[in-house]
Design an enzyme around this catalytic site. Sequence first.
Site, PDB file in Angstrom:
ATOM      1  N   SER A  30      -9.190  52.595 -48.184  1.00 11.04           N
ATOM      2  CA  SER A  30      -8.234  52.096 -49.257  1.00 11.04           C
ATOM      3  C   SER A  30      -7.992  52.822 -50.497  1.00 11.04           C
ATOM      4  O   SER A  30      -7.799  54.172 -50.293  1.00 11.04           O
ATOM      5  CB  SER A  30      -8.559  50.529 -49.457  1.00 11.04           C
ATOM      6  N   TYR A  45       3.116  50.993 -52.985  1.00  4.12           N
ATOM      7  CA  TYR A  45       1.698  51.791 -52.444  1.00  4.12           C
ATOM      8  C   TYR A  45       0.426  50.720 -52.623  1.00  4.12           C
ATOM      9  O   TYR A  45      -0.302  50.550 -51.724  1.00  4.12           O
ATOM     10  CB  TYR A  45       1.365  52.877 -53.316  1.00  4.12           C
ATOM     11  N   LYS A  79      -1.842  49.057 -49.691  1.00  7.90           N
ATOM     12  CA  LYS A  79      -3.360  49.170 -49.526  1.00  7.90           C
ATOM     13  C   LYS A  79      -4.039  47.796 -49.841  1.00  7.90           C
ATOM     14  O   LYS A  79      -5.026  47.754 -49.187  1.00  7.90           O
ATOM     15  CB  LYS A  79      -3.800  50.267 -50.707  1.00  7.90           C
TER      16      LYS A  79
END
Length: 195
Positions: free
Chosen positions: A53, A67, A71
């Site tokens: 991650s 983003y 994650k």
Amino acid sequence: MNNAGYGLFGAVEQIDADKARALFDTNVLGNLTVLRATLPALRASRGRIVQISSVNGRLAWASSGLYSASKAAVELAGEALAHELAPTGAKVTIVEPGLFATEFATSLDVVPPSDAYAPTVGQFLAHFSQLPASAFGNAESVADTIMAVTAMEEPPLRLGVGTDSVEGIRESLRSRAAELDLWASFSPEPADQPA
């Protein structure tokens, strides 16, 4: 090790649907495709799943919204997977690296901010572009950490890697706990149930 990482940074409002879709296709759906293909063997062998991650899976800053969301999806799918796999003996560890000297930073897709986002997104991106090489850890240390975790009988579910990751996650958790406590009075107690 399961790693799908495509970096897309910019103001949430300014990232178009095609770019957002490509990000989630890679970071989330690509990750799930690999998991689906390997889980039968990993379950049978009581294997180790190492999900890569990012510190951004636990916190976000101006420019990292989508983003970070991708994650965070990897984080929560990995947490659920750990619960689902618990009876099989297969283990999941979610590795959350901070800043490391890899090619990731050289291949980012950055959407330049409009004037409305110059004070936040623009300022963050300018600051990030000026970070000295010393701000980025040695990527080999992440590999060493992953090797050490896979050898553990009882590995952690989540592992922040790098001082910046550990401190950033710690501060985010403190802030969330303080906010939760501050607004807890807005959560009414459940009504008494009849006997």
